[in-house]
Design an enzyme around this catalytic site. Sequence first.
Site, PDB file in Angstrom:
ATOM      1  N   PRO A   9      57.987 -21.774 -45.045  1.00 25.79           N
ATOM      2  CA  PRO A   9      58.064 -20.339 -45.294  1.00 25.79           C
ATOM      3  C   PRO A   9      58.059 -19.494 -44.029  1.00 25.79           C
ATOM      4  O   PRO A   9      57.366 -19.794 -43.065  1.00 25.79           O
ATOM      5  CB  PRO A   9      56.830 -20.048 -46.152  1.00 25.79           C
ATOM      6  CG  PRO A   9      55.910 -21.180 -45.921  1.00 25.79           C
ATOM      7  CD  PRO A   9      56.771 -22.363 -45.616  1.00 25.79           C
ATOM      8  N   ASN A  10      58.864 -18.465 -44.079  1.00 21.37           N
ATOM      9  CA  ASN A  10      58.988 -17.423 -43.054  1.00 21.37           C
ATOM     10  C   ASN A  10      59.696 -17.864 -41.784  1.00 21.37           C
ATOM     11  O   ASN A  10      59.940 -17.044 -40.907  1.00 21.37           O
ATOM     12  CB  ASN A  10      57.615 -16.813 -42.716  1.00 21.37           C
ATOM     13  CG  ASN A  10      56.956 -16.232 -43.931  1.00 21.37           C
ATOM     14  OD1 ASN A  10      57.570 -15.459 -44.660  1.00 21.37           O
ATOM     15  ND2 ASN A  10      55.716 -16.616 -44.191  1.00 21.37           N
ATOM     16  N   ARG A  17      60.333 -12.224 -36.202  1.00 17.05           N
ATOM     17  CA  ARG A  17      58.950 -12.295 -36.677  1.00 17.05           C
ATOM     18  C   ARG A  17      58.013 -12.637 -35.525  1.00 17.05           C
ATOM     19  O   ARG A  17      58.112 -13.699 -34.929  1.00 17.05           O
ATOM     20  CB  ARG A  17      58.830 -13.368 -37.758  1.00 17.05           C
ATOM     21  CG  ARG A  17      57.405 -13.599 -38.203  1.00 17.05           C
ATOM     22  CD  ARG A  17      57.318 -14.787 -39.165  1.00 17.05           C
ATOM     23  NE  ARG A  17      55.944 -15.017 -39.529  1.00 17.05           N
ATOM     24  CZ  ARG A  17      55.392 -16.202 -39.641  1.00 17.05           C
ATOM     25  NH1 ARG A  17      56.106 -17.285 -39.447  1.00 17.05           N
ATOM     26  NH2 ARG A  17      54.129 -16.326 -39.972  1.00 17.05           N
ATOM     27  N   TYR A  22      55.990 -16.539 -31.703  1.00 17.29           N
ATOM     28  CA  TYR A  22      56.999 -17.545 -32.033  1.00 17.29           C
ATOM     29  C   TYR A  22      58.231 -17.517 -31.135  1.00 17.29           C
ATOM     30  O   TYR A  22      59.110 -18.367 -31.285  1.00 17.29           O
ATOM     31  CB  TYR A  22      57.431 -17.379 -33.496  1.00 17.29           C
ATOM     32  CG  TYR A  22      56.270 -17.534 -34.452  1.00 17.29           C
ATOM     33  CD1 TYR A  22      55.672 -18.774 -34.642  1.00 17.29           C
ATOM     34  CD2 TYR A  22      55.761 -16.447 -35.148  1.00 17.29           C
ATOM     35  CE1 TYR A  22      54.595 -18.923 -35.505  1.00 17.29           C
ATOM     36  CE2 TYR A  22      54.692 -16.586 -36.020  1.00 17.29           C
ATOM     37  CZ  TYR A  22      54.113 -17.830 -36.187  1.00 17.29           C
ATOM     38  OH  TYR A  22      53.055 -17.979 -37.029  1.00 17.29           O
ATOM     39  N   ASN A  73      58.311 -28.734 -39.995  1.00 17.75           N
ATOM     40  CA  ASN A  73      57.526 -27.567 -39.628  1.00 17.75           C
ATOM     41  C   ASN A  73      57.264 -26.864 -40.956  1.00 17.75           C
ATOM     42  O   ASN A  73      58.104 -26.101 -41.435  1.00 17.75           O
ATOM     43  CB  ASN A  73      58.267 -26.653 -38.655  1.00 17.75           C
ATOM     44  CG  ASN A  73      57.439 -25.450 -38.258  1.00 17.75           C
ATOM     45  OD1 ASN A  73      56.438 -25.133 -38.900  1.00 17.75           O
ATOM     46  ND2 ASN A  73      57.858 -24.777 -37.202  1.00 17.75           N
ATOM     47  N   ALA A  76      53.035 -22.151 -43.030  1.00 11.95           N
ATOM     48  CA  ALA A  76      51.733 -21.968 -43.667  1.00 11.95           C
ATOM     49  C   ALA A  76      51.392 -23.070 -44.662  1.00 11.95           C
ATOM     50  O   ALA A  76      50.215 -23.336 -44.917  1.00 11.95           O
ATOM     51  CB  ALA A  76      51.681 -20.607 -44.360  1.00 11.95           C
ATOM     52  N   GLU A  97      55.216 -33.905 -37.446  1.00 10.84           N
ATOM     53  CA  GLU A  97      54.863 -32.517 -37.754  1.00 10.84           C
ATOM     54  C   GLU A  97      55.084 -31.680 -36.494  1.00 10.84           C
ATOM     55  O   GLU A  97      54.653 -32.064 -35.411  1.00 10.84           O
ATOM     56  CB  GLU A  97      53.398 -32.480 -38.174  1.00 10.84           C
ATOM     57  CG  GLU A  97      52.845 -31.126 -38.467  1.00 10.84           C
ATOM     58  CD  GLU A  97      51.357 -31.160 -38.799  1.00 10.84           C
ATOM     59  OE1 GLU A  97      50.775 -30.066 -38.889  1.00 10.84           O
ATOM     60  OE2 GLU A  97      50.768 -32.252 -38.965  1.00 10.84           O
ATOM     61  N   HIS A  99      55.053 -27.592 -34.816  1.00  9.97           N
ATOM     62  CA  HIS A  99      54.724 -26.165 -34.898  1.00  9.97           C
ATOM     63  C   HIS A  99      55.128 -25.507 -33.594  1.00  9.97           C
ATOM     64  O   HIS A  99      54.922 -26.072 -32.515  1.00  9.97           O
ATOM     65  CB  HIS A  99      53.228 -25.948 -35.138  1.00  9.97           C
ATOM     66  CG  HIS A  99      52.775 -26.537 -36.428  1.00  9.97           C
ATOM     67  ND1 HIS A  99      53.029 -25.943 -37.630  1.00  9.97           N
ATOM     68  CD2 HIS A  99      52.144 -27.695 -36.687  1.00  9.97           C
ATOM     69  CE1 HIS A  99      52.549 -26.704 -38.592  1.00  9.97           C
ATOM     70  NE2 HIS A  99      52.015 -27.783 -38.052  1.00  9.97           N
ATOM     71  N   ARG A 106      44.783 -20.860 -32.397  1.00  9.81           N
ATOM     72  CA  ARG A 106      44.934 -19.664 -33.228  1.00  9.81           C
ATOM     73  C   ARG A 106      43.763 -19.541 -34.197  1.00  9.81           C
ATOM     74  O   ARG A 106      42.707 -20.125 -33.973  1.00  9.81           O
ATOM     75  CB  ARG A 106      46.289 -19.722 -33.949  1.00  9.81           C
ATOM     76  CG  ARG A 106      47.454 -19.713 -32.932  1.00  9.81           C
ATOM     77  CD  ARG A 106      48.791 -19.616 -33.548  1.00  9.81           C
ATOM     78  NE  ARG A 106      48.919 -18.371 -34.302  1.00  9.81           N
ATOM     79  CZ  ARG A 106      49.840 -18.159 -35.224  1.00  9.81           C
ATOM     80  NH1 ARG A 106      50.710 -19.114 -35.508  1.00  9.81           N
ATOM     81  NH2 ARG A 106      49.900 -17.019 -35.868  1.00  9.81           N
TER      82      ARG A 106
END
Length: 147
Positions: A9-10, A17, A22, A73, A76, A97, A99, A106
Amino acid sequence: MQITILNGPNLNLLGTRQPEVYGSTTLQDIETMCAAKAEALGASITFHQSNHEGTLVDLVHEARTTSAGLIINAGAYTHTSIALMDAVASVALPCIEVHLSNIHARESFRHTSYLSPVALGLICGFGAKGYELALEGLVAHLRKDRS
């Protein structure tokens, strides 16, 4: 050698964004970069993005019959989706995985990953370069398994 790359998502909003977190690279830029890297490594990719958890689960299931490995990736969903974790575990494909940001630097809720326990490895904090690193690692792992 086919590799499936899934984005959660996103991530379709990359480039606009929170560029301070990012970066300014778009998801299309990342797909183009991954296709070139895969070709240089003698592999090919399928690249998907979805804001829907069930769609991502379906794509993991589909990869079972089309791909040698996964790069995910999950955005969330990394921190919330037992369903996605179960899907990755169920297909028994090597998975890396990824990111863009360092999730451990974070907010504390981002420190927990449901995917990490079923992933071959985790790459975070290197921005878009993390996808290339994941491709290199996954292809090397797959070639080692075949020898």
